[in-house]
Design a protein around this motif. Structure first.
Motif, PDB file in Angstrom:
ATOM      1  N   GLN A 156      14.988  82.264  55.568  1.00  0.00           N
ATOM      2  CA  GLN A 156      14.771  82.085  57.005  1.00  0.00           C
ATOM      3  C   GLN A 156      14.520  83.397  57.737  1.00  0.00           C
ATOM      4  O   GLN A 156      14.465  83.428  58.960  1.00  0.00           O
ATOM      5  N   GLY A 157      14.357  84.481  56.991  1.00  0.00           N
ATOM      6  CA  GLY A 157      14.133  85.772  57.627  1.00  0.00           C
ATOM      7  C   GLY A 157      12.713  85.896  58.161  1.00  0.00           C
ATOM      8  O   GLY A 157      11.735  85.793  57.416  1.00  0.00           O
ATOM      9  N   THR A 158      12.584  86.121  59.451  1.00  0.00           N
ATOM     10  CA  THR A 158      11.254  86.170  60.067  1.00  0.00           C
ATOM     11  C   THR A 158      10.489  87.429  59.675  1.00  0.00           C
ATOM     12  O   THR A 158       9.258  87.394  59.519  1.00  0.00           O
ATOM     13  N   GLN A 159      11.175  88.547  59.514  1.00  0.00           N
ATOM     14  CA  GLN A 159      10.480  89.792  59.194  1.00  0.00           C
ATOM     15  C   GLN A 159       9.759  89.722  57.851  1.00  0.00           C
ATOM     16  O   GLN A 159       8.641  90.207  57.699  1.00  0.00           O
ATOM     17  N   SER A 160      10.418  89.118  56.854  1.00  0.00           N
ATOM     18  CA  SER A 160       9.795  89.007  55.536  1.00  0.00           C
ATOM     19  C   SER A 160       8.846  87.822  55.461  1.00  0.00           C
ATOM     20  O   SER A 160       7.760  87.914  54.886  1.00  0.00           O
ATOM     21  N   LEU A 169       7.067  86.474  57.779  1.00  0.00           N
ATOM     22  CA  LEU A 169       5.840  86.720  58.553  1.00  0.00           C
ATOM     23  C   LEU A 169       5.155  88.030  58.147  1.00  0.00           C
ATOM     24  O   LEU A 169       4.238  88.489  58.828  1.00  0.00           O
ATOM     25  N   ASN A 170       5.647  88.608  57.035  1.00  0.00           N
ATOM     26  CA  ASN A 170       5.019  89.796  56.447  1.00  0.00           C
ATOM     27  C   ASN A 170       5.023  91.028  57.357  1.00  0.00           C
ATOM     28  O   ASN A 170       4.109  91.856  57.302  1.00  0.00           O
ATOM     29  N   LEU A 172      13.754  87.886  45.308  1.00  0.00           N
ATOM     30  CA  LEU A 172      12.342  87.871  44.931  1.00  0.00           C
ATOM     31  C   LEU A 172      11.762  86.469  45.082  1.00  0.00           C
ATOM     32  O   LEU A 172      10.592  86.301  45.441  1.00  0.00           O
ATOM     33  N   TYR A 173      12.576  85.459  44.796  1.00  0.00           N
ATOM     34  CA  TYR A 173      12.161  84.072  45.027  1.00  0.00           C
ATOM     35  C   TYR A 173      11.937  83.830  46.517  1.00  0.00           C
ATOM     36  O   TYR A 173      10.979  83.172  46.924  1.00  0.00           O
ATOM     37  N   SER A 174      12.805  84.411  47.346  1.00  0.00           N
ATOM     38  CA  SER A 174      12.710  84.229  48.790  1.00  0.00           C
ATOM     39  C   SER A 174      11.478  84.910  49.366  1.00  0.00           C
ATOM     40  O   SER A 174      10.710  84.296  50.114  1.00  0.00           O
ATOM     41  N   VAL A 175      11.255  86.189  49.016  1.00  0.00           N
ATOM     42  CA  VAL A 175      10.136  86.924  49.609  1.00  0.00           C
ATOM     43  C   VAL A 175       8.785  86.406  49.117  1.00  0.00           C
ATOM     44  O   VAL A 175       7.744  86.653  49.747  1.00  0.00           O
ATOM     45  N   ALA A 176       8.801  85.656  47.998  1.00  0.00           N
ATOM     46  CA  ALA A 176       7.561  85.046  47.505  1.00  0.00           C
ATOM     47  C   ALA A 176       7.300  83.692  48.142  1.00  0.00           C
ATOM     48  O   ALA A 176       6.349  83.005  47.765  1.00  0.00           O
ATOM     49  N   GLY A 177       8.167  83.304  49.091  1.00  0.00           N
ATOM     50  CA  GLY A 177       7.964  82.029  49.779  1.00  0.00           C
ATOM     51  C   GLY A 177       8.432  80.826  48.985  1.00  0.00           C
ATOM     52  O   GLY A 177       7.889  79.723  49.133  1.00  0.00           O
ATOM     53  N   GLY A 178       9.435  81.020  48.130  1.00  0.00           N
ATOM     54  CA  GLY A 178       9.968  79.900  47.360  1.00  0.00           C
ATOM     55  C   GLY A 178       9.217  79.663  46.059  1.00  0.00           C
ATOM     56  O   GLY A 178       9.171  78.533  45.558  1.00  0.00           O
ATOM     57  N   THR A 179       8.652  80.717  45.489  1.00  0.00           N
ATOM     58  CA  THR A 179       7.890  80.602  44.242  1.00  0.00           C
ATOM     59  C   THR A 179       8.487  81.533  43.190  1.00  0.00           C
ATOM     60  O   THR A 179       8.734  82.709  43.460  1.00  0.00           O
ATOM     61  N   LEU A 180       8.703  81.005  41.983  1.00  0.00           N
ATOM     62  CA  LEU A 180       9.235  81.811  40.901  1.00  0.00           C
ATOM     63  C   LEU A 180       8.167  82.659  40.230  1.00  0.00           C
ATOM     64  O   LEU A 180       8.421  83.785  39.794  1.00  0.00           O
ATOM     65  N   ASP A 181       6.953  82.126  40.151  1.00  0.00           N
ATOM     66  CA  ASP A 181       5.913  82.747  39.334  1.00  0.00           C
ATOM     67  C   ASP A 181       5.518  84.143  39.813  1.00  0.00           C
ATOM     68  O   ASP A 181       5.162  85.000  39.004  1.00  0.00           O
ATOM     69  N   THR A 182       5.559  84.368  41.114  1.00  0.00           N
ATOM     70  CA  THR A 182       5.022  85.621  41.659  1.00  0.00           C
ATOM     71  C   THR A 182       5.811  86.835  41.204  1.00  0.00           C
ATOM     72  O   THR A 182       5.252  87.762  40.597  1.00  0.00           O
ATOM     73  N   TRP A 183       7.109  86.865  41.494  1.00  0.00           N
ATOM     74  CA  TRP A 183       7.926  88.031  41.166  1.00  0.00           C
ATOM     75  C   TRP A 183       9.222  87.693  40.422  1.00  0.00           C
ATOM     76  O   TRP A 183       9.621  88.442  39.528  1.00  0.00           O
ATOM     77  N   ALA A 184       9.856  86.586  40.756  1.00  0.00           N
ATOM     78  CA  ALA A 184      11.172  86.296  40.187  1.00  0.00           C
ATOM     79  C   ALA A 184      11.119  86.048  38.677  1.00  0.00           C
ATOM     80  O   ALA A 184      11.926  86.596  37.918  1.00  0.00           O
ATOM     81  N   GLU A 185      10.196  85.218  38.238  1.00  0.00           N
ATOM     82  CA  GLU A 185      10.138  84.893  36.808  1.00  0.00           C
ATOM     83  C   GLU A 185       9.806  86.101  35.939  1.00  0.00           C
ATOM     84  O   GLU A 185      10.496  86.336  34.920  1.00  0.00           O
ATOM     85  N   PRO A 186       8.791  86.922  36.299  1.00  0.00           N
ATOM     86  CA  PRO A 186       8.569  88.142  35.500  1.00  0.00           C
ATOM     87  C   PRO A 186       9.780  89.069  35.479  1.00  0.00           C
ATOM     88  O   PRO A 186      10.082  89.697  34.461  1.00  0.00           O
ATOM     89  N   GLN A 187      10.500  89.122  36.605  1.00  0.00           N
ATOM     90  CA  GLN A 187      11.698  89.968  36.666  1.00  0.00           C
ATOM     91  C   GLN A 187      12.789  89.431  35.741  1.00  0.00           C
ATOM     92  O   GLN A 187      13.493  90.216  35.085  1.00  0.00           O
ATOM     93  N   MET A 188      12.929  88.118  35.665  1.00  0.00           N
ATOM     94  CA  MET A 188      13.913  87.523  34.762  1.00  0.00           C
ATOM     95  C   MET A 188      13.608  87.856  33.301  1.00  0.00           C
ATOM     96  O   MET A 188      14.507  88.175  32.513  1.00  0.00           O
ATOM     97  N   ALA A 211      14.772  94.129  60.916  1.00  0.00           N
ATOM     98  CA  ALA A 211      15.285  93.149  59.953  1.00  0.00           C
ATOM     99  C   ALA A 211      16.779  93.333  59.735  1.00  0.00           C
ATOM    100  O   ALA A 211      17.543  92.349  59.700  1.00  0.00           O
ATOM    101  N   LEU A 212      17.217  94.577  59.580  1.00  0.00           N
ATOM    102  CA  LEU A 212      18.641  94.839  59.369  1.00  0.00           C
ATOM    103  C   LEU A 212      19.472  94.369  60.554  1.00  0.00           C
ATOM    104  O   LEU A 212      20.530  93.742  60.387  1.00  0.00           O
TER     105      LEU A 212
END
Length: 379
Positions: free
Chosen positions: A261-265, A267-268, A40-56, A248-249
């Motif tokens: 470094q995943g381009t599919q995620s 680049l949305n 979730l940190y990765s898909v948010a572009g290196g941000t905790l606030d968007t999804w990772a922190e609420p999930q924690m 992506a797989l």
């Protein structure tokens, strides 16, 4: 009186219950959830606030609930199983009249600041009630038609309510989870064989009716079947989601492109990259090694559930543990099959990894039931 009630003196009490918790299971659940925080940190572009922190925060609440549930005697959960099922059923009915609509589906109830999905609660209360039913029922009655009809009705009533939302993925899980408990309870295989034969006949009839005067599905529903069978036929339309997921797989290879470094995620291109399709992000960034490692963590959780069920001599506890473990298995098996194109996309999240509140907390509370059965088993 159940076997457990007749052996209460052998059950741990007080703070000694902490020593009897299945701590390897706690560690495995934490490891899976931590994988989710990382992705979730990765898909948010290196941000905790968007999804990772609420999930924690949700995970912390869920783990607290798991320990609370674990310390409550298992006989209490058996005794309230019918009430819990009826509450979940009432909430499902309330969704039909007062439910909030999101992404074209009516699945949620808004209770003040809380937004809950009653179908997630039903997955667990259904297993609880069926386990209590077969704990109460004499073994020689398990396969008699009259005593088979009641649990079938218990399964089908919420299933039809969930299908009306519409939520095919959860409906499939309700039927699969309930069927697993019936199978474990010793219901004759003839019933399961009959159901499978009916399903095969229904599928054959649906396909054969296409283009006839008695066509069983709408044209757009047949288009969904076509998309599942051949996503490349409409790669920019109906087949877009699964096509991007497969890219992506495949691009992850053996060891992946690297963290973030995943381009599919990045680049949305990936749809629902933080929920239903988060497994494809993991596979792209960490490759086969990362995807297989997560699968092994899931397998470890299932193995602990099976072992706990086998060694438990209380029938309700054993069936409940198998039911929760089976529901958890269907969670990740359906999600992985879905994003790999092995089955139609039905909107089932990856347990403890996908972003979501109700599913995570209820699932952890369900593992609290598994822990309660383990802690309070006769010794």
């Amino acid at each position: 009186m159940s076997y457990l009630e007749s052996n209460l003196k052998t059950v741990p009490t007080g703070l000694s219950k902490v020593l009897y918790l299945n701590w390897p299971l706690v560690i495995l659940l934490t490891a899976v959830a931590s994988t989710g925080f990382l992705m979730l940190y990765s898909v948010a572009g290196g941000t905790l606030d968007t999804w990772a922190e609420p999930q924690m925060k949700r995970f912390a609440v869920g783990m607290t609930a798991m320990f609370i549930v674990a310390f409550v005697p298992i006989w209490f959960w058996r005794n309230i199983s019918l009430a819990a099922y009826l509450v979940a059923l009432v909430l499902l009915i309330a969704v039909e009249f007062f439910g909030a609509i999101g992404m074209g589906a009516q699945r949620w109830l808004e209770l003040g600041p809380l937004r809950i999905q009653p179908s997630e609660l039903m997955k667990i209360t259904l297993v609880m009630l069926l386990a209590a039913y077969y704990d109460w029922l004499d073994v020689d009655k398990v396969s008699r038609p009259l005593w088979v009809a009641l649990p079938v009705a218990i399964i089908l009533v919420p299933t039809f309510l969930v299908l009306a939302q519409p939520d095919l993925g959860t409906a499939v899980m309700l039927v699969a989870g309930g069927g697993l408990v019936m199978f474990a309870a010793g219901v004759s295989l003839w019933y399961f064989g009959t159901v499978i034969a009916l399903i095969v006949a229904l599928v054959f009839g649906v396909l054969e009716s296409r283009g006839t005067d008695w066509q069983l599905l709408h044209d757009y529903q047949y288009k969904r079947i076509d998309t599942f069978l051949d996503p490349s036929a409409d790669p920019l339309g109906a087949g877009y989601n699964i096509t991007q997921a497969q890219i992506a797989l495949g691009s992850g290879g053996w060891s992946g492109r690297g963290f973030m470094q995943g381009t599919q995620s990045r680049l949305n291109f990936l749809p629902e990259k933080h929920t239903d399709f988060i497994f494809t992000t993991l596979a792209e960034e960490f490759g086969f090694v990362g995807a297989f490692s997560l699968l092994m963590l899931y397998a470890g959780i299932i193995a602990f559930c099976i072992h706990a069920a086998v060694v438990n001599r209380d029938r309700f506890s054993s069936l409940l543990t198998l039911g929760v473990g089976g529901t958890f298995f269907f969670f990740f098996a359906i999600n992985m099959a879905m994003v790999m194109g092995l089955m139609p996309v039905v909107g089932v999240p990856l347990p403890l990894v996908s972003y979501g509140g109700t599913a995570m907390m209820i699932l952890l509370a369900a593992f609290g039931l598994v822990q309660s059965a383990h802690v309070h088993r006769p010794r």
